[in-house]
Design an enzyme around this catalytic site. Sequence first.
Site, mmCIF file in Angstrom:
data_model
loop_
_atom_site.group_PDB
_atom_site.id
_atom_site.type_symbol
_atom_site.label_atom_id
_atom_site.label_comp_id
_atom_site.label_asym_id
_atom_site.label_seq_id
_atom_site.Cartn_x
_atom_site.Cartn_y
_atom_site.Cartn_z
ATOM 1 N N ASP A 68 0.850 -1.191 0.000
ATOM 2 C CA ASP A 68 0.000 0.000 0.000
ATOM 3 C C ASP A 68 0.884 1.238 0.000
ATOM 4 O OD1 ASP A 68 -2.368 1.782 0.692
ATOM 5 O OD2 ASP A 68 -3.296 -0.196 0.914
ATOM 6 N N SER A 80 -11.308 -0.994 0.204
ATOM 7 C CA SER A 80 -9.931 -1.039 0.711
ATOM 8 C C SER A 80 -9.886 -1.445 2.173
ATOM 9 C CB SER A 80 -9.265 0.333 0.557
ATOM 10 O OG SER A 80 -8.950 0.601 -0.782
ATOM 11 N N HIS A 115 -3.788 6.180 3.656
ATOM 12 C CA HIS A 115 -4.532 5.004 3.209
ATOM 13 C C HIS A 115 -3.882 3.710 3.709
ATOM 14 C CE1 HIS A 115 -5.885 1.855 0.356
ATOM 15 N NE2 HIS A 115 -6.987 2.590 0.219
#
Length: 693
Positions: free
Chosen positions: A7, A221, A41
């Site tokens: 990620d 996600s 994120h």
Amino acid sequence: MTIGIIDSGLTTSNPEFSGRISSASADVAGSRGLTNADDLHGEMVALVAAGARDGTGVMGMAFNATIAAYRADTPGSCLSTNGCSFADSAIATGINNAIAAGAKVINISLGGSSPNAAVISAVGRAASAGVVIVVSAGNDGGAQVDDFAAALRAAGNGNVIIAGSVGTSNVISSFANRAGTESAWYLAALGEQICCEYANGVIKVTSSGGSNYYTVYNGTSFSAPQIAGAVALLRQAFPNLSAAQAVQLLLTTATDAGTSGEDTTYGKGVLNIAAAFTAQGSTSIGSSQMAMGDTSVVTSPAMGDAISAASLPTVMMDSYARAFNVNLASGMRAAQIMPRLTMALTARQESLSLAQGRVSLAFTVDANGRNQGNPWRGALRLSREDADASRVLAARMIAQLSARTRMGLAYSMGADGLVASLQGQDRPAFMIAANPLEDAGFARHGQTAFALRQDLGARWGGLWGLTLSAERADGQIGAPWRTTGMPDPMQRSDAVYRFGAAADGHWGAWDAALGLSWMAEQRGVLGARLNPVFGAQGADSWFADASVGWRPMGDLRIGAGWRQGYTAIHAGTMLQSGSHLWSNGWVVDAALANALKPGDTFSIRVSQPLRVAAGGANLWLPLAYDYDTQTTTWGTQRLNLRPHGREIATELAWHLPLWGGSANANLFWRHNPGHYATLPVDRGWSVGWKYGF
């Protein structure tokens, strides 16, 4: 377990990851380090997957897992208004590095177009290495998952799960791509309002207009790391699971949503980690199958409350060869206590008897009259089936074969009562307080009995006799038997055979009897029933009976009796030799005829029904399982069958002729009824009057 996360990096100083970031973690798209000041994120994904269980903030699904983080965002891309971008080469490197770091599951909360050959090859290597990959379905609200996710699934050889998103009510999120043609590999998890963004090591709180706010996230996600964390938990708890088995477990135990079964919206359904941790398929103890919900033991009345505090831990294996600690005591059932007074008062019975010459007959029949008025057809016979159909509750025939020999036959009556009749024993009748000399410790039905008595004449100062007896019955189980949630009628009865010999003597005002008998049970253990998984093969019981009576005056008789039993349980696959029971019962009673008026009888009895005094079953059971060596450790577990309670029954009975019929009054008191120490005293009274037509 190590979870690989490909990620945009994570904040290494966040205390939620303290001590659990793998040294193999790296920036695979540059040399910037893991912390990404431009994008959170990757940190949110890592928090959902493995945030610490430290009593504060976020707790992740696999809260003790090691995180192998691979920062794969293209340098500078996270400053774009379109968000971070990820090169296929960096993703492929991240997958390969996670495999090398020993990750058992890799989370890829990324999406987009189909990946290049490098990513496809890396996914294939992960599958060959036994690694599960969880990839997001995408957030376009489309009918199909992202091409990126579909391509990874196709390359994953059954080791890939595609993660969709639902809200708290398990309804598909509006933004989530649906399962479409990938429904067989699609699993949804919570992807709405996922908490929370961190700042300076704590949950970030924003104040505005006098109110405080948390920053939460939506997206597939954040569904994916929940599923990845679930994989890590499963493979930690059950290290024998292959990647494909872990995937299959999560997909097949999902909570169904939408259209029944697999569908193009929810795929296999919604993640249910609790269900995945329960046994699946057929379960077994050792090499024998037994469902976890099956009855393990049903005890008999002689065992009372013996299992009230029982513990019988063992290890059961499911169809995935996963070991589960199970306490078989949860499947034990004690014999039900029947309401004796109600049954005695509500039974409508008629007794018929006749005697002619050397033969006497007696019948007790059900008087409900179901078949009254129907014409008789067929031959008169007394087979068991015909007797049941005619509702013959009990029948007895006694024949004088010679001056010193008498024979008795009985239906639905045990050999003990038949022997007592042939011996001419004078026993008072009671409604509640039973005679333990006629008690085998459990209910029997369909009895057929035979007895033969030989009068031995005057010897040793008294009159002596010898009686031989035989009995066949069906032992009745004491409580409903359950097999995978359903009653099993095949377990309700058990063939029981009994053979005995008894000597009796009379000396003036005294009489006595001594008896020995052997009882063989086909499957029972003094009426108890053990699950066939233990290899139960019945039991043999020996009973020694002694009784004495004294008539100090013509109308008064005082009697006492004792039954001592020993039961040897047949050894089986899990039943060890040396399993045995000691049991006993006793009675003291007295009867005074013409007590208050001519023809009446006043009686009193104090008795203890047959009760297991000591002993139990030694069971050879699996106690532990070693996943490294795939071996089971076995040991002996003792099932004690001695009850804590002890029933003592006392009853007063008065029988007298009244108004051309017969009347009776009974008063009873039972301490620890059914040998249950915690049950209140059972006491009551009844009066009755019968008139024969």
